[in-house]
Design a protein around this motif. Structure first.
Motif, PDB file in Angstrom:
ATOM      1  N   GLY A  58       0.376   9.970   0.329  1.00  0.00           N
ATOM      2  CA  GLY A  58      -0.131   8.799  -0.379  1.00  0.00           C
ATOM      3  C   GLY A  58       0.404   7.505   0.203  1.00  0.00           C
ATOM      4  N   ALA A  72      -4.325   2.476  -3.951  1.00  0.00           N
ATOM      5  CA  ALA A  72      -3.968   3.656  -4.738  1.00  0.00           C
ATOM      6  C   ALA A  72      -4.873   4.844  -4.431  1.00  0.00           C
ATOM      7  N   ALA A 105      -4.666  10.414   4.417  1.00  0.00           N
ATOM      8  CA  ALA A 105      -3.875  10.915   3.289  1.00  0.00           C
ATOM      9  C   ALA A 105      -4.236  12.354   2.962  1.00  0.00           C
ATOM     10  N   ALA A 164      -5.488   6.413  -1.884  1.00  0.00           N
ATOM     11  CA  ALA A 164      -4.921   7.422  -0.989  1.00  0.00           C
ATOM     12  C   ALA A 164      -4.316   8.592  -1.760  1.00  0.00           C
ATOM     13  N   ALA A 165      -3.786   8.323  -2.962  1.00  0.00           N
ATOM     14  CA  ALA A 165      -3.092   9.360  -3.733  1.00  0.00           C
ATOM     15  C   ALA A 165      -4.015  10.497  -4.172  1.00  0.00           C
ATOM     16  N   TRP A 225       1.307   6.374  -7.181  1.00  0.00           N
ATOM     17  CA  TRP A 225       0.148   6.497  -8.058  1.00  0.00           C
ATOM     18  C   TRP A 225       0.045   7.864  -8.722  1.00  0.00           C
ATOM     19  N   VAL A 278      -8.130   7.074   3.622  1.00  0.00           N
ATOM     20  CA  VAL A 278      -8.089   8.172   2.644  1.00  0.00           C
ATOM     21  C   VAL A 278      -8.168   9.538   3.338  1.00  0.00           C
ATOM     22  N   GLY A 327       0.518   3.734  -3.037  1.00  0.00           N
ATOM     23  CA  GLY A 327      -0.028   5.041  -2.680  1.00  0.00           C
ATOM     24  C   GLY A 327       0.915   6.183  -2.999  1.00  0.00           C
ATOM     25  N   GLY A 331       0.810  -1.214   0.000  1.00  0.00           N
ATOM     26  CA  GLY A 331       0.000   0.000   0.000  1.00  0.00           C
ATOM     27  C   GLY A 331       0.839   1.257   0.000  1.00  0.00           C
ATOM     28  N   GLY A 348      -1.996   4.840   1.784  1.00  0.00           N
ATOM     29  CA  GLY A 348      -1.963   3.547   1.103  1.00  0.00           C
ATOM     30  C   GLY A 348      -1.553   2.423   2.033  1.00  0.00           C
TER      31      GLY A 348
END
Length: 520
Positions: free
Chosen positions: A299, A237, A340, A239-240, A206, A337, A203, A199, A303
């Motif tokens: 991220g 991904a 992030a 989270a990005a 991405w 999320v 993250g 992750g 992630g």
């Protein structure tokens, strides 16, 4: 030469895969969002699976995923330059009633000319139709050489269907399914061994895969996962884009520049509600390079949380606030999320995204922003930015400047300075002048999809350059023949540091023409 050929083949393959998804990605995301909305209505008890309303809405959301091989057959065939109708027909052959009834009845195989055909449910599959379309492209080229021109209109489709449908059911379907399941199992294995590490890597990377256009090549693996169960890839991904939204929100609150405030707002709203973060990626993160560190950190942390908690996506969506119900466990996903987003916001708000009082170029030399004149990086006709089809440039989100319709395939340095950004694909380059101007030259529209084909780089990131030095060459004729629009924006990405960015030319220019005047 052999390695170069391998790299070229890989680049072409990735380009075809990503280019096949681009026309239908909005449809996939919209249908996925509808399915997520339907899940919310069911959880609230407003609908149940037996209701007529539920059945109709479910059909609307599920159709594109169930018949995905048909849609991909069309888009992939068109991308390969052959008939999309034949491509769609090959995909549809996997869903004819006779075959579907046999699969639903538990029949494992049937006989075709003495050969066993293994039956399978190809709903939502990706790789079988990709293999079939690659073969179809070669077959069509052969048929055009050997079939009399006046009868190609009906003979070529007949032969193509006669060859491709049996091959798809006999070979491409089983092989593609095994390949897709193999890739999915590798991802699942990495996630199960260390979801935290997987992750964190996905993250953090991405955003940059997105900027380079490489993220679409990962979508088939996610869809292969969804064909047999939930998918962990997009969950990690996700989270990005939330980290980017946090950065955009911090820039909006922190900046006093009205243009930058408008840019950040125009990125935050669609990013939060629809998962489209292009304005933030190209307008803020590429422009203020300090934010690259922030988005990678935020991220990675988000992630890692999603990966370590085993969060998965149950239907394909673009990660956004509205698509949250598509992920489970939903509360853990919200934590990942949100973390992030908050970290991206705090890093940007606390540490800032630019330093106007003092800057360093790649050689460590200090400079301040000074008035200067920018020469044209290429030969061609000057046109206003607002005439471009690309909103990132036409609305001056990235910065003010002009666009050039090139007459030749050469890009020269418009200033004395340093190459601060160079896309691996060679289609765009950023230069910081010795007087502080940050100039982006972005060759054409959608040329990132070519993965460097037709482009030759003559410098590398970090190189010092003089005005007039050759930076990039591109094959103008081949790009036009391939259907690419080559209008090239030349913009000042740190426009907010100048009182005025004025165009000095309104007609034709060459590499010695004065193009832009920057006033502080």
């Amino acid at each position: 030469m052999k390695n170069q050929n391998k790299e070229t083949m890989l680049a072409k393959t990735l380009d075809i895969i990503s280019g096949s998804f681009t026309p239908i990605i909005g449809l996939l995301a919209g249908a996925g969002l509808l399915k997520a909305f339907l899940s919310v209505l069911t959880m609230l008890g407003w609908l149940s699976p037996g209701d007529g309303t539920y059945i109709v809405l479910s059909a609307a959301g599920n159709a594109v995923f169930h018949f995905l091989p048909v849609f991909l057959g069309v888009s992939t065939a068109i991308k390969l330059g052959v008939s999309g109708y034949v491509g769609g027909a090959v995909g549809a052959s996997l869903f004819t009633p006779d075959i579907v009834h046999l699969v639903e009845g538990g029949v494992e195989s049937i006989d075709f000319l003495g050969m066993p055909v293994l039956l399978n449910n190809y709903s939502s599959t990706v790789f079988p139709i990709f293999i079939a379309m690659f073969v179809y492209a070669g077959l069509e080229r052969l048929l055009k050489k050997i079939i009399y021109k006046d009868i190609q209109m009906f003979i070529n489709p007949m032969i193509s269907l006669l060859v491709l449908v049996p091959l798809t059911l006999l070979v491409f379907g089983p092989v593609g399914t095994i390949f897709g399941e193999g890739l999915a199992s590798i991802i699942d294995s990495l996630s199960s061994r260390s979801g935290l590490l997987a992750g964190a890597v996905l993250g953090s990377a991405w955003t940059f895969l997105n900027i380079l256009g490489l993220h679409w090549t990962i979508v088939p693996i996610a869809l292969a996962n969804l064909a047999t169960g939930p998918d962990p890839i997009i969950a990690m991904a996700a989270a990005a884009p939330f980290a980017q939204v946090g950065i955009g929100a911090a820039v909006f609150l922190k900046t006093r520049d009205t243009d930058l405030k408008a840019l950040s707002a125009s990125g935050v709203v669609p990013g939060a509600l629809a998962g489209t973060t292009d304005a933030i990626s190209y307008g803020i993160i590429l422009r203020f390079r300090r934010t690259m560190i922030y988005v990678a950190i935020a991220g990675a942390i988000g992630g890692a949380i999603n990966g370590s908690m085993g969060i998965v996506m149950n239907t394909f969506v673009l990660p956004s606030m509205l698509s949250i119900p598509a992920f489970t466990p939903i509360w853990l996903y919200i934590i990942g999320v949100s973390t992030a987003c908050i970290i991206g916001f705090l890093l940007t708000f606390i540490f800032g995204f630019e330093n106007k009082s003092e800057k360093k170029n790649e050689n460590g030399l200090l400079f301040g922003v000074k008035p200067e004149t920018i020469t044209s990086p290429m030969q061609g006709k000057v046109v206003p930015l607002h005439t471009m089809n690309e909103p990132l440039f036409s609305t001056e989100m990235v910065g003010k400047g002009v666009a050039i319709e090139p007459d030749s395939g050469q890009v020269f340095s418009p200033v004395d300075g340093v190459v601060t950004t160079l896309f691996p694909t060679g289609h765009a380059i950023g230069i910081t002048s010795k007087d502080g101007a940050e100039i982006l030259v972005y060759i054409g529209t959608d040329t990132i999809q070519l993965k460097g084909k037709y482009f030759t780089q003559h410098v590398k990131q970090g190189d010092s350059v003089k005005q007039g030095d050759l930076l990039i060459e591109f094959n103008l004729d081949e790009l036009k023949a391939a259907g690419y629009q080559l209008t090239t924006p030349v913009v000042i990405t740190n426009t907010n540091e100048y009182q005025e960015v004025e165009s000095l030319k309104h007609d034709s220019v060459d590499s010695k023409s004065k193009l832009l005047k920057l006033t502080v």
